[in-house]
Enzyme design. Structure first.
Site, PDB file in Angstrom:
ATOM      1  N   MET A 163       0.905  -1.148   0.000  1.00 21.41           N
ATOM      2  CA  MET A 163       0.000   0.000   0.000  1.00 21.41           C
ATOM      3  C   MET A 163       0.945   1.198   0.000  1.00 21.41           C
ATOM      4  SD  MET A 163      -1.875   2.623   0.966  1.00 21.41           S
ATOM      5  CE  MET A 163      -1.144   2.964   2.538  1.00 21.41           C
ATOM      6  N   PRO A 164       1.154   1.838  -1.160  1.00 21.95           N
ATOM      7  CA  PRO A 164       2.281   2.747  -1.375  1.00 21.95           C
ATOM      8  C   PRO A 164       2.156   4.125  -0.741  1.00 21.95           C
ATOM      9  CG  PRO A 164       0.932   2.669  -3.335  1.00 21.95           C
ATOM     10  CD  PRO A 164       0.340   1.664  -2.365  1.00 21.95           C
ATOM     11  N   CYS A 165       2.135   4.164   0.573  1.00 21.89           N
ATOM     12  CA  CYS A 165       2.035   5.448   1.266  1.00 21.89           C
ATOM     13  C   CYS A 165       3.235   6.345   0.960  1.00 21.89           C
ATOM     14  CB  CYS A 165       1.889   5.232   2.768  1.00 21.89           C
ATOM     15  SG  CYS A 165       3.218   4.281   3.512  1.00 21.89           S
ATOM     16  N   HIS A 166       4.351   5.752   0.521  1.00 20.78           N
ATOM     17  CA  HIS A 166       5.526   6.560   0.180  1.00 20.78           C
ATOM     18  C   HIS A 166       5.262   7.447  -1.038  1.00 20.78           C
ATOM     19  CE1 HIS A 166       5.904   2.954  -2.319  1.00 20.78           C
ATOM     20  NE2 HIS A 166       6.667   3.659  -3.129  1.00 20.78           N
ATOM     21  N   ARG A 167       4.220   7.160  -1.794  1.00 26.07           N
ATOM     22  CA  ARG A 167       3.888   7.965  -2.975  1.00 26.07           C
ATOM     23  C   ARG A 167       2.990   9.150  -2.641  1.00 26.07           C
ATOM     24  NH1 ARG A 167       2.540   2.563  -6.268  1.00 26.07           N
ATOM     25  NH2 ARG A 167       4.660   1.745  -6.289  1.00 26.07           N
TER      26      ARG A 167
END
Length: 182
Positions: A137-141
């Protein structure tokens, strides 16, 4: 064997760990400083968990994580995530964030607007900080306004976030929508 298992695996950013159960992936931990710390943190979260060889469908996700962190554009949005313990609001946020492809960036405000309420930016940030599935779940994006990185709760904090965005060839300085290279 208990209902929850975990495995450690190597990536371009270091050793990571992933826990799973009958309902899917329960948690991902990005690189800790050593395997003992990774095991301790996983067992603190899931005291009944056992270290095990992942079944094929979980190994396929681990392989995709490794590939993504090696710079390949891999879509992890179909990974089987067990969101049993995830609050409803966070599920709504994660559903939107899962749609952000590698190399692209959104802001907390963008996600709040997609939810229909621009005043939710801070709550979006809190949901990102509570993400039990970083990288999948790409929270870094998701970044702060004005091209600022914002926080990152994984080991290494903002440095890890920047490293992941660099691997994905995203440009944090390109503005809130980001760009794909190539």
């Amino acid at each position: 064997m208990s209902g929850i298992a975990y495995a450690l695996f190597d990536t371009a950013i270091g050793r990571c760990s992933l826990a799973w159960g009958a309902g899917g992936i329960k948690a991902v931990r990005l690189s800790d400083s050593d395997d003992g710390l990774s095991r301790d943190r996983m067992l603190r979260r899931f005291p009944e968990a056992v270290e095990a060889v992942p079944p094929p469908h979980i190994q396929a996700v681990i392989d995709d994580v490794v590939r993504l962190l090696a710079g390949e554009h891999v879509d992890l949005s179909g990974a089987p995530l067990d969101m049993t313990d995830v609050p409803d609001f966070h599920r709504q946020v994660y559903a939107l964030v899962l749609k952000i492809p590698p190399g692209q960036i959104r802001t907390y405000g963008d996600v709040a607007r997609d939810l229909g309420d621009v005043t939710l930016s801070r709550a979006i940030g809190q949901a990102m900080g509570a993400n039990p599935f970083p990288i999948i779940m790409p929270c870094h994006r998701v970044m702060a306004a004005g091209g600022k990185l914002g926080g990152f709760s994984a080991p290494g904090g903002s440095n890890t976030k920047l490293k992941m965005l660099t691997i994905e060839r995203a440009r944090p300085d390109a503005g809130p929508q980001g760009d794909l290279f190539g």
